[in-house]
Design an enzyme around this catalytic site. Structure first.
Site, PDB file in Angstrom:
ATOM      1  N   HIS A 122      97.861 -21.011 -31.545  1.00  0.00           N
ATOM      2  CA  HIS A 122      98.118 -22.327 -32.147  1.00  0.00           C
ATOM      3  C   HIS A 122      96.957 -22.721 -33.076  1.00  0.00           C
ATOM      4  CE1 HIS A 122      99.528 -26.687 -31.886  1.00  0.00           C
ATOM      5  NE2 HIS A 122      98.341 -26.777 -32.450  1.00  0.00           N
ATOM      6  N   GLU A 123      95.734 -22.588 -32.566  1.00  0.00           N
ATOM      7  CA  GLU A 123      94.569 -22.993 -33.371  1.00  0.00           C
ATOM      8  C   GLU A 123      94.368 -22.051 -34.556  1.00  0.00           C
ATOM      9  OE1 GLU A 123      93.478 -25.855 -32.915  1.00  0.00           O
ATOM     10  OE2 GLU A 123      94.488 -26.095 -31.000  1.00  0.00           O
ATOM     11  N   CYS A 155     100.348 -31.189 -30.837  1.00  0.00           N
ATOM     12  CA  CYS A 155      99.231 -30.986 -31.757  1.00  0.00           C
ATOM     13  C   CYS A 155      98.678 -32.352 -32.131  1.00  0.00           C
ATOM     14  CB  CYS A 155      99.736 -30.254 -33.003  1.00  0.00           C
ATOM     15  SG  CYS A 155      98.476 -30.008 -34.263  1.00  0.00           S
ATOM     16  N   LEU A 156      97.355 -32.479 -32.153  1.00  0.00           N
ATOM     17  CA  LEU A 156      96.748 -33.776 -32.503  1.00  0.00           C
ATOM     18  C   LEU A 156      97.154 -34.217 -33.904  1.00  0.00           C
ATOM     19  CD1 LEU A 156      93.149 -33.248 -31.069  1.00  0.00           C
ATOM     20  CD2 LEU A 156      95.023 -34.577 -30.053  1.00  0.00           C
ATOM     21  N   GLY A 159      92.456 -28.156 -28.020  1.00  0.00           N
ATOM     22  CA  GLY A 159      91.958 -27.327 -29.102  1.00  0.00           C
ATOM     23  C   GLY A 159      91.868 -28.167 -30.363  1.00  0.00           C
ATOM     24  N   HIS A 213      96.352 -22.902 -37.559  1.00  0.00           N
ATOM     25  CA  HIS A 213      95.807 -23.981 -38.391  1.00  0.00           C
ATOM     26  C   HIS A 213      94.930 -23.424 -39.513  1.00  0.00           C
ATOM     27  CE1 HIS A 213      97.086 -27.718 -36.559  1.00  0.00           C
ATOM     28  NE2 HIS A 213      96.706 -27.338 -35.350  1.00  0.00           N
ATOM     29  N   GLN A 215      91.713 -29.832 -39.203  1.00  0.00           N
ATOM     30  CA  GLN A 215      92.187 -31.086 -38.596  1.00  0.00           C
ATOM     31  C   GLN A 215      91.163 -32.211 -38.694  1.00  0.00           C
ATOM     32  OE1 GLN A 215      93.481 -28.967 -34.770  1.00  0.00           O
ATOM     33  NE2 GLN A 215      95.019 -30.568 -34.991  1.00  0.00           N
TER      34      GLN A 215
HETATM   35 NI    NI Z   1      97.303 -28.224 -33.548  1.00  0.00          NI
END
Ligand code: NI
Length: 184
Positions: free
Chosen positions: A140-141, A98-99, A45, A144, A50
């Site tokens: 999760h997304e 998470c990236l 995701g 953000h 991000q």
């Molecule tokens: Ni993330």
């Protein structure tokens, strides 16, 4: 175009992102770039903050896990201006990464079911319910877009133990196979 991933320590990850107007220029190109950036960094995701854009948009693709869970076979989507509703009381604890928090993985407790309304790439309004891993990825997304990171949802003692790692990430002092940057 592949964007560098904006990591922990960047203010854009802590902002509440803004809705996207239907006439936003080059929205389809942006979405396509977000998928490419997510694939390049091997993520499941990716939310617009991000890549440094404070917009209410995220993409997901968990189809690579369809061998283990056939329900994921069609889970490749872009969510524009989503609104999330948490359903029920069933929770599950799962390991998340998470990236924007490279090399950190922690157990996160989340609700098992959600309802989400959003616009697709053609600005069609859609409302759907999800459960299990799909519901987790969406939560999760979605976080953000509200400036929330998964480490905000872990045990405070565990978070304290991450202090050194987090400090390294803010200096990009972490070895990852994709481009990262800190946006002050
Ligand atoms: Ni993330």
């Amino acid at each position: 175009m592949i964007y560098p991933i904006v990591v922990y320590g960047s203010s854009v990850l802590r902002q509440v992102a803004k809705d996207i107007p239907a006439d936003h220029p080059n929205l389809k190109a942006l979405i396509s770039d977000m998928f490419d950036t997510m694939y390049k960094s091997d993520g499941m995701g990716l939310a617009a903050p991000q890549i440094g854009k404070s917009l209410r948009l995220f993409v997901v693709d968990a189809t690579s896990l369809a061998d283990e869970d056939p329900a994921l076979a069609d889970f490749k989507k872009a969510f524009i201006n989503p609104r999330l509703e948490l359903l029920g009381e069933d929770t599950e604890v799962m390991n998340e990464g998470c990236l924007s928090l490279p090399k950190i993985r922690e157990e996160v407790k989340r609700l098992n079911r959600v309802r989400i309304s959003y616009y697709d790439e053609n600005f069609n309004f859609i409302e759907e319910e999800y459960e299990g891993l799909k519901a987790r990825v969406i939560q999760h997304e979605y976080d953000h877009l509200d400036g929330i990171l998964f480490i905000d949802r872990i045990n405070p003692l565990r978070k304290k133990l991450l202090k050194g790692k987090l400090s390294d990430i803010t200096k990009c002092n972490v070895d990852v196979p994709y481009k990262i940057k800190v946006l002050k």
